[in-house]
Motif scaffolding. Sequence first.
Motif, short mmCIF file in Angstrom:
data_model
loop_
_atom_site.label_atom_id
_atom_site.label_comp_id
_atom_site.label_asym_id
_atom_site.label_seq_id
_atom_site.Cartn_x
_atom_site.Cartn_y
_atom_site.Cartn_z
N ARG A 5 13.90 87.76 100.32
CA ARG A 5 13.00 88.61 99.54
C ARG A 5 13.54 90.03 99.46
O ARG A 5 14.37 90.47 100.27
CB ARG A 5 11.59 88.59 100.11
N ALA A 7 11.62 93.84 99.00
CA ALA A 7 10.26 94.36 99.10
C ALA A 7 10.22 95.87 98.90
O ALA A 7 9.97 96.63 99.84
CB ALA A 7 9.67 93.99 100.47
N ASP A 41 5.62 96.50 97.90
CA ASP A 41 5.01 97.01 99.13
C ASP A 41 4.15 98.24 98.82
O ASP A 41 4.55 99.38 99.07
CB ASP A 41 6.10 97.32 100.17
N TYR A 176 2.33 99.14 108.17
CA TYR A 176 3.49 98.40 107.70
C TYR A 176 3.94 97.31 108.67
O TYR A 176 4.23 96.18 108.27
CB TYR A 176 4.63 99.40 107.43
N ARG A 194 17.69 93.64 104.85
CA ARG A 194 17.26 95.00 104.48
C ARG A 194 18.17 96.00 105.17
O ARG A 194 19.08 95.62 105.91
CB ARG A 194 15.79 95.19 104.88
N1 GLU Z 1 8.93 98.33 101.72
C1 GLU Z 1 9.93 98.70 102.67
C2 GLU Z 1 10.79 99.81 102.10
O1 GLU Z 1 10.83 99.99 100.90
C3 GLU Z 1 10.84 97.56 103.05
C4 GLU Z 1 10.13 96.53 103.81
C5 GLU Z 1 11.04 95.49 104.44
O2 GLU Z 1 12.11 95.18 103.88
O3 GLU Z 1 10.65 94.96 105.44
O4 GLU Z 1 11.41 100.51 102.87
#
Ligand code: GLU
Length: 297
Positions: A5, A7, A41, A176, A194
């Motif tokens: 994914r 996000a 998110d 979060y 990520r």
């Molecule tokens: N929404 C988070 C961000 O933009 C990333 C979340 C994740 O990859 O766990 O930093």
Amino acid sequence: MIIGRFAPSPTGPLHTGSLVAAVGSWLMAKSAGGQWLLRIDDLDGPRCRQEFEDDILRTLERFGLSWDGAITRQSDNTEAYAEAFEQLRKLGAVYPCGCSRAEIARSASAPHPGEEIAYPGTCRSGLLVGRKPRAWRLRTDGVQIAFDDLRHGRITTELDRTGDFVVKRAEGFFAYQLAVVVDDQLTGVNQVVRGDDLLDSTPRQVLIHQLLGWPLPQYCHLPLVTGPDGAKLSKRDNTVSLADGRMVGKESELLRWSFQFLGLVIPAELVEASSGELLHWAQSQPSDFWLKRKAKA
Ligand code: GLU
């Protein structure tokens, strides 16, 4: 099957760092024949804007980074967060905290630059008299957390450095750390790729997975994009929004740059290739391309 994914938080347009996270997670899922989901998110309501979400979606589409299935949103998952929170509460894993941010900052020993302020544990054994609960914190109890990261290898850490952390914020919304675990579990995500900026959060998320009895996803934290001096680049100066006139027509150049950054060696015949051709080629590469950028042990 691998379910990966991306996000993004719709708090600004994509930047070079988030592009690397998008391309890296897409590549790892797709080169393994898996699916790549897209989640918005938007937990932090006041900072999220529809125009940024639209811009992120348009930019991903123009790169040819297409996602599988419907887009999901954190703002649709509040009930699931509440259920998970209730489970943690029944386990006695969370407690209400009445401290304000300023109080914590005052009572904690000064952190090293860039480090989070450690919570001194004031409300661990009950709220002080006359205090109202503000946030809810999860007890870490100095627990040892170990998990495998595809790029960093085995990571073992003790969860008392930053102390008990917030899972439900004083403003009333879920934090979060809890939300991301619930989101990934709800959508069957089993691969989380990520940036290294979130590596410090992972042990806390692992703890939540364990407390809720949910399987851990595979983790891979990618290197951060830095300037020539090694400093993290500011988001604003590095936007890759394709709504920005300066970026138009640069899709394939930016993709090539992202591939190279991640350790993929692009063959000479693809130097002039379109983004579609580049993505098609990249999908057939071994899914451990990141080994070339393996973090130092
Ligand atoms: N929404 C988070 C961000 O933009 C990333 C979340 C994740 O990859 O766990 O930093």
